[in-house]
Design a protein around this motif. Structure first.
Motif, PDB file in Angstrom:
ATOM      1  N   ALA A 382       0.846  -1.192   0.000  1.00 29.46           N
ATOM      2  CA  ALA A 382       0.000   0.000   0.000  1.00 29.46           C
ATOM      3  C   ALA A 382       0.882   1.243   0.000  1.00 29.46           C
ATOM      4  N   LEU A 383       0.524   2.236  -0.828  1.00 28.54           N
ATOM      5  CA  LEU A 383       1.324   3.454  -0.975  1.00 28.54           C
ATOM      6  C   LEU A 383       0.411   4.661  -1.132  1.00 28.54           C
ATOM      7  N   TRP A 384       0.805   5.767  -0.538  1.00 31.36           N
ATOM      8  CA  TRP A 384       0.236   7.057  -0.875  1.00 31.36           C
ATOM      9  C   TRP A 384       1.049   7.598  -2.045  1.00 31.36           C
ATOM     10  N   ILE A 385       0.503   7.467  -3.262  1.00 31.37           N
ATOM     11  CA  ILE A 385       1.226   7.882  -4.461  1.00 31.37           C
ATOM     12  C   ILE A 385       1.423   9.392  -4.463  1.00 31.37           C
ATOM     13  N   THR A 386       0.383  10.100  -4.079  1.00 33.21           N
ATOM     14  CA  THR A 386       0.440  11.545  -3.855  1.00 33.21           C
ATOM     15  C   THR A 386      -0.231  11.799  -2.513  1.00 33.21           C
ATOM     16  N   PRO A 387      -0.187  13.016  -1.985  1.00 35.98           N
ATOM     17  CA  PRO A 387      -0.874  13.274  -0.714  1.00 35.98           C
ATOM     18  C   PRO A 387      -2.372  12.975  -0.750  1.00 35.98           C
ATOM     19  N   ASN A 388      -2.955  12.882  -1.958  1.00 33.84           N
ATOM     20  CA  ASN A 388      -4.398  12.662  -2.072  1.00 33.84           C
ATOM     21  C   ASN A 388      -4.782  11.296  -2.628  1.00 33.84           C
ATOM     22  N   ILE A 389      -3.827  10.561  -3.187  1.00 41.29           N
ATOM     23  CA  ILE A 389      -4.152   9.307  -3.872  1.00 41.29           C
ATOM     24  C   ILE A 389      -3.483   8.138  -3.157  1.00 41.29           C
ATOM     25  N   PHE A 390      -4.307   7.189  -2.738  1.00 41.10           N
ATOM     26  CA  PHE A 390      -3.835   5.982  -2.055  1.00 41.10           C
ATOM     27  C   PHE A 390      -4.077   4.780  -2.956  1.00 41.10           C
ATOM     28  N   PHE A 391      -3.052   3.921  -3.067  1.00 41.38           N
ATOM     29  CA  PHE A 391      -3.159   2.733  -3.922  1.00 41.38           C
ATOM     30  C   PHE A 391      -2.731   1.511  -3.131  1.00 41.38           C
ATOM     31  N   ARG A 392      -3.487   0.428  -3.292  1.00 42.74           N
ATOM     32  CA  ARG A 392      -3.179  -0.824  -2.595  1.00 42.74           C
ATOM     33  C   ARG A 392      -3.355  -2.001  -3.555  1.00 42.74           C
ATOM     34  N   VAL A 393      -2.426  -2.952  -3.494  1.00 36.13           N
ATOM     35  CA  VAL A 393      -2.541  -4.194  -4.249  1.00 36.13           C
ATOM     36  C   VAL A 393      -2.165  -5.348  -3.325  1.00 36.13           C
ATOM     37  N   MET A 394      -2.982  -6.377  -3.313  1.00 41.42           N
ATOM     38  CA  MET A 394      -2.711  -7.539  -2.468  1.00 41.42           C
ATOM     39  C   MET A 394      -2.896  -8.816  -3.282  1.00 41.42           C
ATOM     40  N   ASN A 395      -1.857  -9.614  -3.318  1.00 45.23           N
ATOM     41  CA  ASN A 395      -1.877 -10.918  -3.972  1.00 45.23           C
ATOM     42  C   ASN A 395      -1.935 -12.007  -2.910  1.00 45.23           C
ATOM     43  N   GLN A 396      -2.805 -12.995  -3.109  1.00 46.16           N
ATOM     44  CA  GLN A 396      -2.905 -14.120  -2.193  1.00 46.16           C
ATOM     45  C   GLN A 396      -2.931 -15.422  -2.995  1.00 46.16           C
ATOM     46  N   ALA A 397      -2.143 -16.398  -2.574  1.00 49.93           N
ATOM     47  CA  ALA A 397      -2.112 -17.711  -3.209  1.00 49.93           C
ATOM     48  C   ALA A 397      -2.294 -18.770  -2.124  1.00 49.93           C
ATOM     49  N   TYR A 398      -3.210 -19.699  -2.353  1.00 46.80           N
ATOM     50  CA  TYR A 398      -3.584 -20.663  -1.328  1.00 46.80           C
ATOM     51  C   TYR A 398      -3.593 -22.089  -1.880  1.00 46.80           C
ATOM     52  N   LEU A 399      -3.349 -23.016  -0.963  1.00 49.31           N
ATOM     53  CA  LEU A 399      -3.605 -24.428  -1.202  1.00 49.31           C
ATOM     54  C   LEU A 399      -4.950 -24.758  -0.567  1.00 49.31           C
ATOM     55  N   ILE A 400      -5.872 -25.273  -1.343  1.00 49.79           N
ATOM     56  CA  ILE A 400      -7.203 -25.617  -0.843  1.00 49.79           C
ATOM     57  C   ILE A 400      -7.126 -26.987  -0.168  1.00 49.79           C
ATOM     58  N   LEU A 401      -7.268 -26.983   1.153  1.00 46.42           N
ATOM     59  CA  LEU A 401      -7.233 -28.232   1.912  1.00 46.42           C
ATOM     60  C   LEU A 401      -8.495 -29.047   1.714  1.00 46.42           C
ATOM     61  N   LEU A 402      -9.630 -28.370   1.675  1.00 46.90           N
ATOM     62  CA  LEU A 402     -10.912 -29.030   1.436  1.00 46.90           C
ATOM     63  C   LEU A 402     -11.845 -28.035   0.767  1.00 46.90           C
ATOM     64  N   GLY A 403     -12.362 -28.416  -0.388  1.00 43.46           N
ATOM     65  CA  GLY A 403     -13.317 -27.580  -1.097  1.00 43.46           C
ATOM     66  C   GLY A 403     -14.559 -28.370  -1.460  1.00 43.46           C
ATOM     67  N   THR A 404     -15.633 -27.649  -1.725  1.00 41.26           N
ATOM     68  CA  THR A 404     -16.866 -28.286  -2.195  1.00 41.26           C
ATOM     69  C   THR A 404     -17.440 -27.462  -3.335  1.00 41.26           C
ATOM     70  N   ALA A 405     -18.196 -28.118  -4.181  1.00 38.93           N
ATOM     71  CA  ALA A 405     -18.898 -27.430  -5.263  1.00 38.93           C
ATOM     72  C   ALA A 405     -20.135 -28.239  -5.627  1.00 38.93           C
ATOM     73  N   ASP A 406     -21.262 -27.540  -5.785  1.00 42.73           N
ATOM     74  CA  ASP A 406     -22.478 -28.214  -6.244  1.00 42.73           C
ATOM     75  C   ASP A 406     -22.293 -28.629  -7.700  1.00 42.73           C
ATOM     76  N   MET A 407     -22.961 -29.707  -8.093  1.00 45.88           N
ATOM     77  CA  MET A 407     -22.742 -30.240  -9.429  1.00 45.88           C
ATOM     78  C   MET A 407     -23.485 -29.465 -10.510  1.00 45.88           C
ATOM     79  N   GLY A 408     -24.755 -29.116 -10.265  1.00 48.81           N
ATOM     80  CA  GLY A 408     -25.516 -28.369 -11.248  1.00 48.81           C
ATOM     81  C   GLY A 408     -26.103 -29.209 -12.360  1.00 48.81           C
ATOM     82  N   TYR A 409     -26.277 -30.501 -12.117  1.00 54.43           N
ATOM     83  CA  TYR A 409     -26.845 -31.390 -13.144  1.00 54.43           C
ATOM     84  C   TYR A 409     -28.103 -32.094 -12.630  1.00 54.43           C
ATOM     85  N   ASP A 410     -28.887 -31.422 -11.809  1.00 58.32           N
ATOM     86  CA  ASP A 410     -30.050 -32.072 -11.203  1.00 58.32           C
ATOM     87  C   ASP A 410     -31.032 -32.598 -12.244  1.00 58.32           C
ATOM     88  N   ASP A 411     -31.250 -31.846 -13.328  1.00 55.55           N
ATOM     89  CA  ASP A 411     -32.213 -32.276 -14.348  1.00 55.55           C
ATOM     90  C   ASP A 411     -31.757 -33.557 -15.043  1.00 55.55           C
TER      91      ASP A 411
END
Length: 532
Positions: A382-411
Motif C-alpha cells: 500500500a502506498l500514498w502515491i500523492t498526498p491525495n491518492i492511495f493505492f493498494r494491491v494484495m496478492n494471495q495464493a492458497y492451497l485448498i485443503l478441502l473444497g466443495t462445489a455443487d454439481m448443477g446437473y439435477d435435471d
C-alpha cells in the motif's frame, strides 16, 4: 434458520462493539496523539508501556497548544479500566487439562443427549456395536446437508475451541483440543461412519470461528467491573470462555486495545444468470437464462490493521458476510481470513506485508453452493502515491485443503434416476489451488474504487463422490467491483457489480461440460461503526 442465525450474529457483534467504542474512543485518541496514528500495540508492548509510564500522565492539549485540565493516566485509565487487564488479574497458569477434557467431552454428551432425547434423531441411536464398527472399519466421506457440514460443524468446533482458549491455551493447542472433540464425536456420538470432511471442517474452520468469537467476546468483557448488560454479548459470542473467566479468572493477556473497523451495508439491485452446457444440441436449447430483483445486507469486520505485527495467530483477521434474496432464491456469502504469521514494514500510511494466512470462504444458497478451507501466503503493498491518492494491491495464493462445489446437473440426474431429490447433499469434495487479487484506489479518503478477483481450480478427491457424483474439475471465478463515495466518516453510498462463474468438466458421459453464470449490480448505503 442457519442464515438467520448468522445474520443475528453479525448484528449482535455490531451492538457489542458499539458499546466498547462509546467507552474507549476518547482514551484511544489520546494515546494515538502521543504514539502516532500508525501505532499498533501488541500485548507485550502494552504491558511494557504500562511499566515504563507507570508514574506519568497523558495531558490533552487544546488547539492553541495549552494543556487543559483533562488528564488520562495510562496506568489507571486506558490500560486498566476495560481496554486492558492489570497483571494482578491475569493468572500465569493454564486451567488443568483434565478440566478442559471434561468440558470438551461434556459438550459432546450434551449435544448427543439433545439430538437423542429432544430431537429424537436416528443418527443419535448409538450402541457398543456402532463404536466397534467405527474403530474397526474407519473413515468414510459423508454428504449430509451442506449447511450442517460446513456451518453447523464449524460452529460446534468453535465451542470446543473456546473452552480450551478460555483456559489459557494458545491457538494451536486449542486447535488440537478441537480436533479431539471432533474425533470423539465422529467415533462415538453418531451411527454414521466417522467422516474425514467433518473432522477437517470442525477442527480447522471451527478453530477459525472460535478465535474470532473469542476475541470479540474478550473485547466486550475485559474486567470484572463491566456492567452485566454489557456482558450479555460477551456471553453470547463465547459462552465457554466467558464462564471460565467467571469461575477461574482471566488466563490471557488480550488487552482490547485493537483498532477495529465494522461496517454494515443495505442495498438492492438486479441480477441475472444463465446455464450453458457444451453438447451436441443447439445452443438455444441448452442455454437457460433468468432475471431477478434482489435486496442484500452485508457486513465487514476488520480486527487490527493490515500491517499489524502478528505475535499470535489471528492478531489480525477479517470477516466479510453478505446475504441476498430475490424471487430466484437466496444466497449467503461468508469469508473469514486470519493471519498466522507475518513480517513487513510500515510507516506514514505506507506498508509492505508478507503473511501466512488461513482462509475459509463459503457461498451457499439456491443459486450456488461452494466452499474452500485454505492455507497460503499473501503479499500486501500500500502506498500514498500523492498526498491525495492511495493505492493498494494484495496478492494471495492458497492451497485448498478441502473444497466443495455443487454439481448443477439435477435435471440430467433425475432423467436417469427418477427417485433423485435435491436436498443440498449432492456436492463434490475437492482439493486444489486458489488465487486472489485485490486492487484498491482512494482519492482524499472520499472516493474509493476497488476490485477483488478470486479464482479456484479444484479436482475431486478420490473415493469421496456422492451417490450421483462423478470425478472431474471445477473452476470458479468470483469478482467483486465497487465504487463508493463517503459523505461522512460513518456514511458512504456506492454501487457494486458482482460476478460468479463456474466451469465444470466431469468424466461421465451423462454430464456434459457446463458453465454457470450469475451477475449482480446494485446500489447500497453503508454505515461504518468502527473507529480507528
Amino acid at each position: 434458520m442457519i442464515r438467520l442465525v448468522l445474520i443475528c450474529f453479525l448484528l449482535l457483534a455490531s451492538v457489542g462493539w458499539s458499546q466498547i467504542q462509546l467507552d474507549s474512543v476518547a482514551r484511544m485518541k489520546a494515546v494515538r496523539e502521543i504514539l502516532g496514528n500508525d501505532s499498533i500495540l501488541s500485548v507485550q508492548q502494552v504491558i511494557e508501556l504500562r511499566k515504563a509510564l507507570n508514574s506519568y500522565d497523558i495531558v490533552e492539549s487544546d488547539k492553541a497548544g495549552n494543556a487543559d485540565s483533562s488528564h488520562v493516566n495510562i496506568t489507571q485509565g486506558l490500560l486498566s479500566d476495560g481496554s486492558t487487564l492489570p497483571e494482578s488479574e491475569i493468572s500465569k497458569n493454564k486451567i488443568h487439562p483434565g478440566i478442559i477434557l471434561l468440558e470438551v467431552l461434556g459438550l459432546n454428551v450434551f449435544v448427543w443427549a439433545w439430538d437423542y432425547y429432544v430431537l429424537q434423531k436416528n443418527y443419535a441411536d448409538i450402541n457398543l456395536d456402532i463404536w466397534k464398527r467405527n474403530l474397526r472399519e474407519g473413515w468414510k466421506w459423508d454428504h449430509n446437508h451442506w449447511a450442517i457440514n460446513f456451518y453447523g460443524h464449524p460452529y460446534q468446533g468453535s465451542m470446543y475451541y473456546i473452552a480450551a482458549r478460555g483456559g489459557g491455551y494458545g491457538f494451536y493447542r486449542s486447535l488440537l483440543w478441537t480436533a479431539l472433540g471432533s474425533f470423539t464425536w465422529e467415533m462415538f456420538a453418531e451411527t454414521e461412519y466417522p467422516a474425514p470432511n467433518d473432522l477437517i471442517t470442525t477442527s480447522i474452520a471451527g478453530s477459525m470461528y472460535g478465535e474470532v468469537l473469542y476475541r470479540l467476546s474478550r473485547l466486550i468483557y475485559n474486567t470484572k467491573e463491566v456492567e452485566w448488560y454489557k456482558q450479555l454479548p460477551a456471553l453470547a459470542l463465547g459462552s465457554a470462555g466467558y464462564l471460565q473467566r467467571k469461575a477461574f479468572g482471566n488466563r490471557d493477556h488480550l488487552t482490547g486495545f485493537v483498532p477495529i473497523e465494522l461496517s454494515l451495508a443495505l442495498g438492492s439491485g438486479s441480477r441475472f444468470g444463465s446455464d450453458y452446457r457444451f453438447g451436441g444440441k443447439a445452443a438455444d436449447e441448452l442455454d437457460n437464462e433468468w432475471n431477478d430483483r434482489y435486496v442484500f445486507l452485508s457486513g465487514h469486520l476488520e480486527y487490527g490493521k493490515p500491517y499489524t505485527i502478528v505475535k499470535q495467530p489471528f492478531d489480525y483477521f477479517s470477516v466479510d458476510a453478505m446475504w441476498e434474496a430475490g424471487f430466484e432464491g437466496a444466497v449467503l456469502q461468508l469469508d473469514v481470513m486470519g493471519k498466522l504469521k507475518n513480517t513487513g514494514v510500515h510507516g506514514k500510511g505506507h506498508w509492505l506485508d508478507f503473511s501466512v494466512n488461513l482462509d475459509y470462504d463459503s457461498f451457499y444458497g439456491d443459486l450456488a453452493t461452494v466452499s474452500t478451507i485454505s492455507i497460503g501466503g499473501a503479499l500486501d503493498l500500500a502506498l500514498w502515491i500523492t498526498p491525495n491518492i492511495f493505492f493498494r494491491v494484495m496478492n494471495q495464493a492458497y492451497l485448498i485443503l478441502l473444497g466443495t462445489a455443487d454439481m448443477g446437473y439435477d435435471d440430467l440426474i433425475k432423467e436417469v434416476h427418477p427417485e433423485y431429490v435435491n436436498n443440498m447433499n449432492n456436492y463434490q469434495y475437492n482439493t486444489g489451488v486458489k488465487y486472489s487479487l485485490l486492487l484498491e484506489l482512494k482519492y482524499k479518503n472520499k472516493v474509493t474504487l476497488s476490485n477483488k478477483a478470486v479464482v479456484d481450480a479444484m479436482r475431486t478427491i478420490p473415493n469421496s463422490l456422492p451417490h450421483y457424483g462423478a470425478p472431474g474439475w471445477d473452476f470458479l471465478l468470483l469478482n467483486n467491483t465497487y465504487a463508493e463515495y463517503s459523505f461522512k466518516p460513518w456514511l458512504q453510498v456506492g454501487g457494486r457489480l458482482d460476478t460468479y462463474i463456474k466451469f465444470a468438466a466431469y468424466s461421465n458421459e451423462l454430464f456434459e461440460p457446463m458453465s454457470h453464470r450469475i451477475f449482480h449490480y446494485g446500489l447500497y448505503c453503508k454505515f461504518s461503526l468502527g473507529v480507528d
